[in-house]
Design a protein around this motif. Structure first.
Motif, PDB file in Angstrom:
ATOM      1  N   UNK A 568      70.450  85.675   8.524  1.00 15.49           N
ATOM      2  CA  UNK A 568      69.657  85.073   8.254  1.00 15.49           C
ATOM      3  C   UNK A 568      68.513  85.434   9.850  1.00 15.49           C
ATOM      4  N   UNK A 569      69.176  84.717  10.280  1.00 13.94           N
ATOM      5  CA  UNK A 569      68.663  84.369  11.340  1.00 13.94           C
ATOM      6  C   UNK A 569      68.116  85.622  12.523  1.00 13.94           C
ATOM      7  N   UNK A 570      68.701  86.816  12.150  1.00 10.89           N
ATOM      8  CA  UNK A 570      68.245  88.167  13.098  1.00 10.89           C
ATOM      9  C   UNK A 570      67.328  88.658  12.172  1.00 10.89           C
ATOM     10  N   UNK A 571      67.324  88.515  10.770  1.00 13.02           N
ATOM     11  CA  UNK A 571      66.122  88.931  10.294  1.00 13.02           C
ATOM     12  C   UNK A 571      64.773  88.140  10.849  1.00 13.02           C
ATOM     13  N   UNK A 572      64.868  86.854  10.883  1.00 11.28           N
ATOM     14  CA  UNK A 572      63.579  86.149  10.943  1.00 11.28           C
ATOM     15  C   UNK A 572      62.945  86.566  12.618  1.00 11.28           C
ATOM     16  N   UNK A 573      64.114  86.219  13.670  1.00  9.51           N
ATOM     17  CA  UNK A 573      63.858  87.407  14.946  1.00  9.51           C
ATOM     18  C   UNK A 573      62.925  88.405  15.067  1.00  9.51           C
ATOM     19  N   UNK A 574      63.563  89.310  13.879  1.00  9.79           N
ATOM     20  CA  UNK A 574      63.296  90.972  13.866  1.00  9.79           C
ATOM     21  C   UNK A 574      61.632  90.405  12.993  1.00  9.79           C
ATOM     22  N   UNK A 575      61.565  90.027  12.455  1.00  7.92           N
ATOM     23  CA  UNK A 575      60.071  89.965  11.760  1.00  7.92           C
ATOM     24  C   UNK A 575      58.830  88.706  12.972  1.00  7.92           C
ATOM     25  N   UNK A 576      59.503  88.156  13.473  1.00  7.80           N
ATOM     26  CA  UNK A 576      59.121  87.126  14.664  1.00  7.80           C
ATOM     27  C   UNK A 576      58.995  87.483  15.575  1.00  7.80           C
TER      28      UNK A 576
END
Length: 602
Positions: A568-576
């Motif tokens: 989940x953190x990896x996805x947030x990082x990609x998005x932000x």
């Protein structure tokens, strides 16, 4: 009433013989006189076990939850005079759904908040008390099944045994996530029944200070909820959890989702409203109970893709905080616990998926396994890396994707660990760290006759219940029940363990001044510790072991949550374009999208 009478006939069948005459047993409570019936316990070929049990059936402990009392906390029943307690009360409203050899009697009667009390005539004064909370996914079940006579456990265990009915489905667990329809009415029913037992059990010869509660499946999770509810403090000193607790993924629901479900059910029932107050007012006026049951079982399942949706919530009252927070604060009621599960409980999933289950085990090839992917993702995680890790953990590395590879055992063990064994491990550790005494068990015995279905199900969900209720001693009232002498011995010992917990707080001791024999010392049930992970293997030999699914439970309780968070953190990082740290804060100045961790796509 015809169904209740039929239940009585079947319930009294087999080795229990009703005693007729003018000398019916009775007790006098603060409310009035309760008249029961006497059952003669006569297991064939075992004269040393013969005895009599007085049964008091269908005792109301709460007012009928109808009209303005529907979807409200229970109100203690007020009555006076004489109560004829010789027939079972109504099961709470539920659909008719048979489970293996157990017969569910469908009911549409809301006047169902009753309990049954079974008292061996030779029981000593100030007897210990076992209280059973039935399972059934919070939407079906009843305190006293005709296939399981609680009188057997009472007679063999030399204890008073009490069973109860509590509200189920929407009527017991609907919640709008606020004070209007807070939910948990079924749990509050259980709590009120326990208060009735505290206030009245002395009239039956029981000791309110020596009460142990036990439950199976949703009943087991209910026991766990009672352990966490401040309102239940002091109502029992022993708690036995058979296959289910608050960490089981089916045992609780988030408040926000519960609210969506409540308004969705309202729409199905012609009560589409804007506010909780308006919804409650409309639902209290719905007269067609059958329509409520069908809507909750069919309509909600179709809309939300799950059959078990009406379950406990964190309501701020019965359950003041999320269980994990209560565990962290050691906010756990003071009781000695037995916590366990069975070796093949994941087979429950196959019986749910294939209602007309065959006598032969299914063959699940790799193509079918992959087709189950969306189901597993909905249960575990939508992150593909997580479901890939689960597959890697449970499938046979020497047989992957080949045409002869059968994934049945892999699925069974995965579901069993995820739903039962590893939530039990988490709860046992939390209790122990809070200073509570815990005894653990794992039933590996493959019963000669299965109560849940065909023989290939092995030690499936619910298969410990026949031993807890003495079925190897008495059989079934309408079916053959082949068993072995070893299983008779196993059943007697299991009943003694459960009863001893109520008597002394120690499953090994029947009285505080008792001493174990040399043979008993060899297999004495050790206390569970986080260092030793001790447990009792429920088999005829009753040997001890260490580390129930220790590797698998570290995977589910430690690794999987970390893996989900990382994904989940990896996805947030990609998005932000920010690096997300362990505490949820971002470090945008040190992270760019090309530096984010990669999570494999399916």
């Amino acid at each position: 009433m015809m169904e209740a009478s039929l239940t009585t006939v079947l319930f009294l069948a087999c080795c229990f013989v009703p005693a007729f005459g003018d000398d019916s047993p009775f007790v006098t409570t603060s409310q009035g006189r309760i008249v029961g019936t006497t059952l003669q316990f006569r297991p064939e070929g075992r004269p040393e076990l013969h005895g009599a049990v007085d049964a008091y059936l269908g005792i109301p402990y709460a007012e009928p939850p109808v009209g303005p009392l529907r979807l409200r906390p229970p109100v203690a029943k007020s009555w006076s005079g004489e109560l004829q307690a010789t027939k079972p009360g109504n099961p709470c409203p539920q659909p008719k759904m048979n489970w293996g050899k157990l017969t569910q009697i469908s009911s549409l009667v809301e006047d169902c908040l009753v309990l049954d009390v079974f008292v061996p005539q030779q029981v000593p004064s100030g007897a210990a008390v076992l209280v059973f909370i039935h399972g059934g996914g919070y939407f079906m079940g009843q305190g006293t099944f005709k296939e399981f006579s609680p009188a057997t456990t009472a007679a063999i265990g030399d204890v008073i045994l009490v069973t109860m009915n509590y509200r189920l489905g929407a009527l017991g667990f609907l919640s709008t996530g606020d004070d209007v329809i807070p939910g948990n009415f079924g749990l509050l029913d259980q709590q009120l029944a326990l208060k009735w037992i505290r206030d009245n059990i002395q009239a039956f010869g029981g000791d309110p200070e020596r009460v142990a509660i036990f439950g199976e499946s949703a009943g087991s999770a209910s026991v766990n909820h009672q352990m966490l509810s401040p309102g239940s403090a002091g109502l029992f000193r022993g708690a036995i959890m058979e296959s289910g607790n608050v960490h089981s993924p089916w045992a609780t629901i988030e408040t926000e989702k519960a609210r969506k479900i409540a308004f969705a059910l309202g729409k199905l029932l012609g009560c589409e409203r804007d506010t909780s107050e308006e919804l409650l007012e409309c639902l209290q006026k719905v007269e067609d109970i059958d329509y409520i049951i069908k809507s909750q079982q069919e309509g909600l399942a179709k809309e939300f893709g799950d059959a078990i949706l009406l379950v406990p919530v964190v309501d701020g009252n019965f359950l003041p905080s999320p269980p994990a927070e209560l565990y962290a604060k050691s906010a756990i009621n003071d009781a000695v616990s037995i916590i366990g599960s069975n070796a093949d409980e994941g087979n429950l999933w196959f019986t749910m998926l294939f209602p007309d289950i065959s006598d032969e085990a299914p063959f699940i090839n790799s193509t079918t396994y992959e087709a189950f992917g969306p189901i597993f993702e909905s249960m575990i995680s939508t992150e593909h890396i997580v479901t890939d890790a689960v597959k890697l953990m449970y499938t046979d590395p020497t047989c992957i994707d080949g045409p002869g590879c059968n994934y049945v055992e892999a699925i069974s063990q995965m579901i069993g660990d995820f739903w039962f064994a590893c939530p039990a491990d988490k709860t046992a550790r939390a209790y122990t760290q809070a200073g509570r005494k815990v005894y653990r068990y794992f039933m590996t015995h493959d019963p000669t006759t299965k109560i849940s279905g065909p023989s290939w199900l092995k030690a499936n969900h619910e298969e410990e219940l026949p031993f807890v209720f003495g079925l190897p001693l008495v059989g079934l009232p309408s079916d053959d029940y082949p068993t072995t002498e070893d299983e008779v011995r196993m059943s007697i010992q299991t009943i003694k363990y459960w009863s001893n917990l109520a008597k002394t707080g120690n499953p090994n001791l029947s009285s505080l001044d008792a001493e174990l024999t040399d043979e008993e010392i060899k297999t004495e049930w050790p206390l569970f510790t986080v260092e030793g992970l001790e447990y009792k293997d429920l088999t005829p030999d009753m040997l001890n072991g260490r580390g129930i699914k220790a590797r698998e439970c570290r995977f589910w309780n430690e690794f999987v949550p970390q893996l989900i968070k990382t994904a989940e953190d990896a996805k947030k990082c990609k998005e932000s374009g920010s690096r997300w740290t362990q505490d949820g804060s971002s470090e945008s100045e040190t992270c760019t999208k090309d530096k984010c961790p990669e999570v494999p796509e399916k």
